[in-house]
Design a protein around this motif. Structure first.
Motif, PDB file in Angstrom:
ATOM      1  N   GLN A 163      -7.528 -14.828   2.884  1.00 20.12           N
ATOM      2  CA  GLN A 163      -7.986 -13.518   2.407  1.00 20.12           C
ATOM      3  C   GLN A 163      -6.936 -12.448   2.702  1.00 20.12           C
ATOM      4  OE1 GLN A 163     -11.908 -12.412   3.747  1.00 20.12           O
ATOM      5  NE2 GLN A 163     -11.910 -10.511   2.585  1.00 20.12           N
TER       6      GLN A 163
ATOM      7  N   THR B 166      -4.025 -12.854   0.215  1.00 21.24           N
ATOM      8  CA  THR B 166      -4.394 -12.340  -1.110  1.00 21.24           C
ATOM      9  C   THR B 166      -4.350 -10.814  -1.114  1.00 21.24           C
ATOM     10  OG1 THR B 166      -5.773 -14.280  -1.538  1.00 21.24           O
ATOM     11  CG2 THR B 166      -6.232 -12.307  -2.847  1.00 21.24           C
ATOM     12  N   TRP B 167      -4.921 -10.215  -0.082  1.00 26.03           N
ATOM     13  CA  TRP B 167      -4.922  -8.752   0.033  1.00 26.03           C
ATOM     14  C   TRP B 167      -3.500  -8.226   0.115  1.00 26.03           C
ATOM     15  CZ3 TRP B 167      -3.201  -5.874   4.331  1.00 26.03           C
ATOM     16  CH2 TRP B 167      -3.485  -4.502   4.298  1.00 26.03           C
ATOM     17  N   ARG B 168      -2.672  -8.842   0.940  1.00 29.38           N
ATOM     18  CA  ARG B 168      -1.291  -8.380   1.107  1.00 29.38           C
ATOM     19  C   ARG B 168      -0.508  -8.486  -0.195  1.00 29.38           C
ATOM     20  NH1 ARG B 168       3.746 -10.399   4.604  1.00 29.38           N
ATOM     21  NH2 ARG B 168       4.802  -8.396   4.729  1.00 29.38           N
TER      22      ARG B 168
ATOM     23  N   SER C 159      -1.586  -8.071  -3.053  1.00 28.41           N
ATOM     24  CA  SER C 159      -2.041  -7.015  -3.968  1.00 28.41           C
ATOM     25  C   SER C 159      -1.466  -5.645  -3.633  1.00 28.41           C
ATOM     26  CB  SER C 159      -3.575  -6.934  -3.951  1.00 28.41           C
ATOM     27  OG  SER C 159      -4.030  -6.335  -2.738  1.00 28.41           O
TER      28      SER C 159
ATOM     29  N   VAL D  84      -8.526  -0.105   5.351  1.00 28.56           N
ATOM     30  CA  VAL D  84      -9.498  -1.196   5.197  1.00 28.56           C
ATOM     31  C   VAL D  84     -10.726  -0.905   6.038  1.00 28.56           C
ATOM     32  CG1 VAL D  84      -9.932  -3.656   5.655  1.00 28.56           C
ATOM     33  CG2 VAL D  84      -7.757  -2.940   4.656  1.00 28.56           C
TER      34      VAL D  84
END
Length: 192
Positions: A171, A174-176, A178, A191
């Motif tokens: 997770q 994926t966040w990084r 983006s 966050v």
């Protein structure tokens, strides 16, 4: 009670509070490791229960700092690390079964099984999180951000990790991905 006596009792309580905290909250001992029996700090940033292993600790420290700083930026303060070679040392700092622990931005403790660069880098990333976002944020932000970042950026070779750690790492990655050009720390502070 007269005012002088109240003042003296209050002052005594204030002076005893740090000692009580060190006695009962073992991880806080990382703030003053040289006060612990059997621990010496032969270098400003390295403490240990075995001076014979100092050179190993120094090499590991330099490797961990290099990995963590390359991943999350330079440290504001030089982190202090306690390298334990015995379980009694690790117990002194309340590690239990953990390989290592960062205590906010106070310092780190490495257990005997934690003498690996990726464990140290992982905990140094937590230290850097505390420097950048604050100790309260590290305790309250989502685990996928805090732990996922440390597992992802520390060079941890274990794949897959057990649940939920592998999910948190994924997770975070994926966040990084983006973020694009956005600063990691600015984004992490946002966050919820």
């Amino acid at each position: 009670m007269n005012l002088k006596r109240v003042f003296l009792v209050s002052m005594l309580a204030v002076l005893m509070l740090p000692l009580a905290a060190l006695a009962f909250v073992k991880p806080l001992r990382v703030a003053v490791p040289s006060l612990m029996p059997g621990i010496s700090c032969p270098r400003p940033n390295i403490c240990t229960d075995s001076v014979a292993r100092l050179e190993d600790a120094q090499r590991l420290y330099e490797s961990g700092i290099s990995t963590a700083a390359a991943a999350v930026g330079p440290f504001r303060q030089v982190p202090q690390v306690v390298f334990c070679t015995t379980s009694s040392c690790a117990d002194l700092f309340g590690l239990g079964q953990r390989a290592a622990e960062a205590v906010g931005n106070l310092g780190l403790v490495i257990a005997p099984r934690g003498w690996k660069a990726f464990y140290l880098a992982h905990e140094l990333i937590h230290y850097r999180q505390a420097e950048s976002m604050g100790n309260l944020a590290v305790a309250t932000k989502p685990r996928w951000l805090i732990e996922g970042m440390a597992y992802s950026l520390s060079g941890d070779p274990r794949r897959p990790l057990t649940a939920p750690f592998e999910q948190w790492r994924s997770q975070f990655e994926t966040w990084r991905a983006s973020l694009g050009d956005r600063d990691l720390w600015d984004a992490a502070r946002g966050v919820r």
